[in-house]
Write a protein that holds these residues in place. Structure first.
Motif, PDB file in Angstrom:
ATOM      1  N   ARG A  11       0.843  -1.200   0.000  1.00 13.99           N
ATOM      2  CA  ARG A  11       0.000   0.000   0.000  1.00 13.99           C
ATOM      3  C   ARG A  11       0.881   1.254   0.000  1.00 13.99           C
ATOM      4  O   ARG A  11       1.955   1.279   0.588  1.00 13.99           O
ATOM      5  N   LEU A  12       0.332   2.232  -0.671  1.00 14.08           N
ATOM      6  CA  LEU A  12       1.056   3.505  -0.707  1.00 14.08           C
ATOM      7  C   LEU A  12       0.648   4.364   0.484  1.00 14.08           C
ATOM      8  O   LEU A  12      -0.487   4.287   0.959  1.00 14.08           O
ATOM      9  N   SER A  13       1.530   5.205   0.936  1.00 11.43           N
ATOM     10  CA  SER A  13       1.242   6.053   2.100  1.00 11.43           C
ATOM     11  C   SER A  13       0.216   7.121   1.736  1.00 11.43           C
ATOM     12  O   SER A  13       0.014   7.459   0.573  1.00 11.43           O
ATOM     13  N   LYS A  14      -0.423   7.712   2.764  1.00 14.29           N
ATOM     14  CA  LYS A  14      -1.431   8.739   2.546  1.00 14.29           C
ATOM     15  C   LYS A  14      -0.822   9.970   1.876  1.00 14.29           C
ATOM     16  O   LYS A  14      -1.429  10.552   0.975  1.00 14.29           O
ATOM     17  N   ASN A  15       0.328  10.354   2.328  1.00 20.34           N
ATOM     18  CA  ASN A  15       0.967  11.559   1.782  1.00 20.34           C
ATOM     19  C   ASN A  15       1.261  11.385   0.296  1.00 20.34           C
ATOM     20  O   ASN A  15       1.065  12.318  -0.496  1.00 20.34           O
ATOM     21  N   LEU A  16       1.706  10.219  -0.088  1.00 24.39           N
ATOM     22  CA  LEU A  16       2.021   9.974  -1.487  1.00 24.39           C
ATOM     23  C   LEU A  16       0.747   9.979  -2.340  1.00 24.39           C
ATOM     24  O   LEU A  16       0.716  10.517  -3.445  1.00 24.39           O
ATOM     25  N   LEU A  17      -0.330   9.398  -1.790  1.00 22.74           N
ATOM     26  CA  LEU A  17      -1.587   9.345  -2.532  1.00 22.74           C
ATOM     27  C   LEU A  17      -2.226  10.734  -2.680  1.00 22.74           C
ATOM     28  O   LEU A  17      -2.988  10.952  -3.618  1.00 22.74           O
ATOM     29  N   GLN A  18      -1.959  11.656  -1.805  1.00 13.77           N
ATOM     30  CA  GLN A  18      -2.549  12.995  -1.878  1.00 13.77           C
ATOM     31  C   GLN A  18      -1.839  13.891  -2.894  1.00 13.77           C
ATOM     32  O   GLN A  18      -2.338  14.954  -3.228  1.00 13.77           O
ATOM     33  N   MET A  19      -0.728  13.469  -3.407  1.00 11.32           N
ATOM     34  CA  MET A  19      -0.017  14.278  -4.395  1.00 11.32           C
ATOM     35  C   MET A  19      -0.818  14.307  -5.692  1.00 11.32           C
ATOM     36  O   MET A  19      -1.593  13.405  -5.991  1.00 11.32           O
ATOM     37  N   LYS A  20      -0.613  15.359  -6.496  1.00 12.48           N
ATOM     38  CA  LYS A  20      -1.383  15.605  -7.699  1.00 12.48           C
ATOM     39  C   LYS A  20      -1.306  14.447  -8.701  1.00 12.48           C
ATOM     40  O   LYS A  20      -2.317  14.022  -9.250  1.00 12.48           O
ATOM     41  N   PHE A  21      -0.127  13.962  -8.994  1.00 15.79           N
ATOM     42  CA  PHE A  21       0.031  12.945 -10.026  1.00 15.79           C
ATOM     43  C   PHE A  21      -0.519  11.581  -9.603  1.00 15.79           C
ATOM     44  O   PHE A  21      -0.697  10.703 -10.426  1.00 15.79           O
ATOM     45  N   MET A  22      -0.810  11.411  -8.290  1.00 21.70           N
ATOM     46  CA  MET A  22      -1.316  10.133  -7.789  1.00 21.70           C
ATOM     47  C   MET A  22      -2.836  10.133  -7.628  1.00 21.70           C
ATOM     48  O   MET A  22      -3.409   9.108  -7.308  1.00 21.70           O
ATOM     49  N   ARG A  23      -3.508  11.236  -7.895  1.00 18.91           N
ATOM     50  CA  ARG A  23      -4.947  11.334  -7.665  1.00 18.91           C
ATOM     51  C   ARG A  23      -5.724  10.345  -8.559  1.00 18.91           C
ATOM     52  O   ARG A  23      -6.724   9.778  -8.130  1.00 18.91           O
ATOM     53  N   ARG A  24      -5.266  10.152  -9.799  1.00 20.58           N
ATOM     54  CA  ARG A  24      -5.962   9.213 -10.700  1.00 20.58           C
ATOM     55  C   ARG A  24      -5.946   7.799 -10.138  1.00 20.58           C
ATOM     56  O   ARG A  24      -6.936   7.083 -10.190  1.00 20.58           O
ATOM     57  N   SER A  25      -4.831   7.385  -9.643  1.00 20.74           N
ATOM     58  CA  SER A  25      -4.753   6.035  -9.084  1.00 20.74           C
ATOM     59  C   SER A  25      -5.623   5.900  -7.840  1.00 20.74           C
ATOM     60  O   SER A  25      -6.216   4.850  -7.595  1.00 20.74           O
ATOM     61  N   VAL A  26      -5.735   6.972  -7.048  1.00 16.14           N
ATOM     62  CA  VAL A  26      -6.591   6.954  -5.865  1.00 16.14           C
ATOM     63  C   VAL A  26      -8.037   6.761  -6.295  1.00 16.14           C
ATOM     64  O   VAL A  26      -8.778   5.949  -5.720  1.00 16.14           O
ATOM     65  N   ILE A  27      -8.460   7.492  -7.317  1.00 11.35           N
ATOM     66  CA  ILE A  27      -9.843   7.380  -7.810  1.00 11.35           C
ATOM     67  C   ILE A  27     -10.101   5.969  -8.351  1.00 11.35           C
ATOM     68  O   ILE A  27     -11.156   5.377  -8.098  1.00 11.35           O
ATOM     69  N   ARG A  28      -9.130   5.434  -9.060  1.00 13.33           N
ATOM     70  CA  ARG A  28      -9.275   4.077  -9.620  1.00 13.33           C
ATOM     71  C   ARG A  28      -9.390   3.044  -8.507  1.00 13.33           C
ATOM     72  O   ARG A  28     -10.242   2.146  -8.544  1.00 13.33           O
ATOM     73  N   ILE A  29      -8.588   3.148  -7.478  1.00 16.38           N
ATOM     74  CA  ILE A  29      -8.619   2.209  -6.353  1.00 16.38           C
ATOM     75  C   ILE A  29      -9.959   2.293  -5.626  1.00 16.38           C
ATOM     76  O   ILE A  29     -10.567   1.275  -5.287  1.00 16.38           O
ATOM     77  N   GLU A  30     -10.441   3.529  -5.401  1.00 13.99           N
ATOM     78  CA  GLU A  30     -11.735   3.706  -4.736  1.00 13.99           C
ATOM     79  C   GLU A  30     -12.872   3.114  -5.580  1.00 13.99           C
ATOM     80  O   GLU A  30     -13.803   2.491  -5.055  1.00 13.99           O
ATOM     81  N   LYS A  31     -12.780   3.319  -6.882  1.00 13.84           N
ATOM     82  CA  LYS A  31     -13.805   2.788  -7.778  1.00 13.84           C
ATOM     83  C   LYS A  31     -13.831   1.258  -7.705  1.00 13.84           C
ATOM     84  O   LYS A  31     -14.901   0.641  -7.643  1.00 13.84           O
ATOM     85  N   GLU A  32     -12.673   0.610  -7.725  1.00 12.75           N
ATOM     86  CA  GLU A  32     -12.599  -0.846  -7.631  1.00 12.75           C
ATOM     87  C   GLU A  32     -13.181  -1.340  -6.317  1.00 12.75           C
ATOM     88  O   GLU A  32     -13.895  -2.338  -6.283  1.00 12.75           O
ATOM     89  N   GLN A  33     -12.887  -0.635  -5.230  1.00 11.36           N
ATOM     90  CA  GLN A  33     -13.422  -1.027  -3.926  1.00 11.36           C
ATOM     91  C   GLN A  33     -14.942  -0.900  -3.913  1.00 11.36           C
ATOM     92  O   GLN A  33     -15.646  -1.769  -3.389  1.00 11.36           O
ATOM     93  N   ASN A  34     -15.469   0.177  -4.484  1.00 13.52           N
ATOM     94  CA  ASN A  34     -16.919   0.369  -4.534  1.00 13.52           C
ATOM     95  C   ASN A  34     -17.592  -0.734  -5.369  1.00 13.52           C
ATOM     96  O   ASN A  34     -18.657  -1.253  -4.984  1.00 13.52           O
ATOM     97  N   GLU A  35     -16.976  -1.096  -6.484  1.00  5.63           N
ATOM     98  CA  GLU A  35     -17.535  -2.157  -7.316  1.00  5.63           C
ATOM     99  C   GLU A  35     -17.539  -3.488  -6.577  1.00  5.63           C
ATOM    100  O   GLU A  35     -18.500  -4.260  -6.649  1.00  5.63           O
TER     101      GLU A  35
END
Length: 164
Positions: A11-35
């Motif tokens: 898992r990636l750290s919270k600080n790393l996930l909050q960075m601009k270039f990582m936002r897409r991957s965060v959205i993708r991960i959340e979408k997979e979890q919701n599905e």
């Protein structure tokens, strides 16, 4: 424990996930979890109707793929006078097989089982004994046969002396 450590490291750290270039991957991960959650909910609450199964009604009509049984045809394709020798050979083979089946069925019908054979033999012995018995012994043979058979014959009338 080893599995949870591997998951934590992957898992990636919270600080790393909050960075601009990582936002897409965060959205993708959340979408997979919701599905995944939605799939679980659908599987858990699987839609089932409490309606009894429909039973097929019996049809008054019988469906046949060919018209041969309707016309009482023995062979589907026929040949006469050597027009198609292959079909004529097949016809003769099929006729022989059917005749064998019919003869076996007749043989089974006419077969006599052991009990019936013993009954016939018993009656035959009595009949032959009557034929070859002399007149003196015929009454004795008749009485023996009547004792063995289920239908006893009437006793022969004899002259009775008058009483004094």
């Amino acid at each position: 424990m080893a599995d949870s450590n591997v998951e934590d490291k992957s898992r990636l750290s919270k600080n790393l996930l909050q960075m601009k270039f990582m936002r897409r991957s965060v959205i993708r991960i959340e979408k997979e979890q919701n599905e995944e959650e939605q799939r679980r909910v659908i599987d858990d609450e699987h839609w089932v109707l409490d309606i009894p199964e429909l039973q097929e009604k019996e049809s008054r009509y019988q469906l046949e793929p060919s018209y041969a049984p309707c016309e009482n045809l023995v062979f589907g394709r026929m040949s006469f006078k050597g027009l198609n020798p292959e079909i004529e050979k097949l016809m003769t083979v099929q006729e022989v097989e059917e005749s064998l089946k019919i003869s076996e069925a007749k043989e089974k019908e006419l077969m006599v089982d052991e009990d019936e054979m013993t009954k016939r033999y018993e009656t035959l012995i009595g009949t032959i004994a009557k034929k070859f018995a002399k007149k003196r012994h015929r009454s004795a043979v008749n009485s023996e046969v009547s004792e063995g058979s289920s239908n006893p014959k009437k006793a022969k009338r004899e002259f009775l002396k008058p009483g004094d």
